[in-house]
Design a protein around this motif. Structure first.
Motif, short mmCIF file in Angstrom:
data_model
loop_
_atom_site.label_atom_id
_atom_site.label_comp_id
_atom_site.label_asym_id
_atom_site.label_seq_id
_atom_site.Cartn_x
_atom_site.Cartn_y
_atom_site.Cartn_z
N UNK A 1 8.92 38.38 18.69
CA UNK A 1 9.43 37.41 19.66
C UNK A 1 8.47 37.43 20.84
N UNK A 2 7.70 36.34 20.99
CA UNK A 2 6.70 36.25 22.04
C UNK A 2 7.28 35.56 23.27
N UNK A 3 7.34 36.22 24.44
CA UNK A 3 7.84 35.55 25.65
C UNK A 3 6.86 34.47 26.09
N UNK A 4 7.38 33.31 26.47
CA UNK A 4 6.54 32.19 26.90
C UNK A 4 7.11 31.58 28.18
N UNK A 5 6.21 30.96 28.96
CA UNK A 5 6.62 30.27 30.17
C UNK A 5 7.15 28.88 29.85
N UNK A 6 6.42 28.16 28.99
CA UNK A 6 6.76 26.80 28.62
C UNK A 6 6.00 26.46 27.35
N UNK A 7 6.36 25.34 26.72
CA UNK A 7 5.65 24.93 25.52
C UNK A 7 4.19 24.64 25.83
N UNK A 8 3.95 23.99 26.97
CA UNK A 8 2.57 23.64 27.33
C UNK A 8 1.70 24.88 27.53
N UNK A 9 2.24 25.88 28.19
CA UNK A 9 1.46 27.10 28.43
C UNK A 9 1.35 27.94 27.16
N UNK A 10 2.32 27.80 26.25
CA UNK A 10 2.31 28.63 25.04
C UNK A 10 1.27 28.15 24.03
N UNK A 11 1.00 26.85 24.00
CA UNK A 11 0.09 26.31 22.98
C UNK A 11 -1.28 26.97 23.00
N UNK A 12 -2.00 27.00 24.15
CA UNK A 12 -3.31 27.67 24.14
C UNK A 12 -3.24 29.15 23.84
N UNK A 13 -2.16 29.82 24.27
CA UNK A 13 -2.01 31.25 23.98
C UNK A 13 -1.87 31.50 22.48
#
Length: 324
Positions: A279-291
């Motif tokens: 389970x990877x913590x993310x800020x938002x979908x937009x910020x998660x895509x490049x990560x």
């Protein structure tokens, strides 16, 4: 200013057998021509300083001469904690003060301890800024630092992420923190203790009002709690990923430390093919895509469905580009 510089030169001569004009100029951040004039002034004042020409030349003091000039001023004593952070001292406008304090400390040491201290400086260096990031301009850093030293309240215009972006804030400055090459102000406001990024301060006014520093405030403890709570606030959602063994082992190099640590804490047992679900913590979908794209083909998004679809669309677009 010149008297302080002459004292620094004298202390420098007392800590070394021989020193060149160029070395003195670099140490004190002045021109070589200024050093020549200062050496003449020292000689005229009766200091037994001699200059030798040639490749191995330089300035030196008469053997046995010592001047008791190594008492630290208040500013120099306060600056000693920055002795191992030359870039930070320079940012705060304390470069020359730290240099003078170091020279006084070195001149007060007996030769054998002076040599050991010199070896430490030659073998260890701390570079605070992180890789792959430029140092941000901080035109108001010195003014903020002075307000911290002098315990004066400040008012400033500040650019933040939320709207309205430009706001005016008043604060009682409690401390400065250097984090990954970026400077932060910790200040007490009407709504509690807040943190501000110095590079986002647009205008600043020092107020004619002393601050009321909380007697139990611990800057280091506050910052530790702040970083932990900041990571929790920014990671407002999570994504379910399946990783192969190589990608899982490289998480610490591919993700920021907080995300990698949180992901490792949720990992399950590997299946028969070595794949693990995290389970990877993310800020938002937009910020998660490049990560997630950074993880490469060794990572598959299982949920949420929207993130999986957007990663798939990005992968198709990249494949189309490279086929072309």
């Amino acid at each position: 200013m010149r008297a302080s510089r002459l004292m620094s030169i004298l202390l420098l001569l007392q800590t070394r057998d021989r020193v060149t004009a160029q070395e003195i100029a670099e140490q004190l951040e002045v021109s070589v021509r200024t050093v020549y004039r200062d050496m003449e002034a020292l000689s005229a004042a009766g200091i037994p300083v001699y200059g030798d020409a040639g490749h191995d030349g330089g300035y030196r003091l008469l053997d046995g001469f010592r001047a008791k000039l190594n008492l630290l001023t208040a500013d120099e004593a306060e600056s000693l904690f920055l002795a191992g952070l030359p870039s930070a001292a320079s940012d705060l406008g304390l470069g020359a003060i730290v240099t003078a304090a170091n020279l006084k400390v070195m001149s007060a040491l007996p030769p054998e301890l002076r040599d050991r201290a010199g070896r430490v400086a030659e073998r260890f260096h701390l570079d605070a800024p992180g890789w792959y990031s430029e140092t941000e301009p901080t035109p108001f850093l010195t003014a903020v630092a002075n307000a911290v030293w002098n315990e004066q309240a400040i008012r400033f215009n500040y650019i933040r992420w939320a709207t309205p972006h430009l706001v005016t804030r008043s604060a009682e400055p409690l401390g400065l923190v250097l984090k990954s090459g970026n400077w932060y102000l910790v200040g007490h406001t009407d709504t509690g203790i807040r943190t501000y990024r110095i590079s986002r301060i647009m205008e600043l006014q020092v107020l004619d009002a002393p601050i009321h520093r909380p007697p139990d405030f611990d800057l280091a403890a506050y910052w530790t709690d702040y970083v932990e709570s900041f990571d929790q606030r920014r990671h407002r959602d999570s994504a379910l990923l399946r990783l192969d063994s190589a990608t899982f082992e490289g998480l610490s190099e591919l993700l920021d430390p907080a995300a990698a640590q949180a992901a490792r804490a949720t990992v399950g047992e590997p299946d028969t093919n070595g794949y693990r679900d995290i389970h990877l913590p993310i800020e938002s979908l937009e910020r998660a895509i490049p990560d997630i794209l950074r993880l490469g083909a060794g990572a598959e998004v299982l949920a949420p469905e929207e993130l999986r679809d957007r990663i798939a669309a990005e992968a198709v677009a990249m494949a189309r580009l490279y086929r072309a």
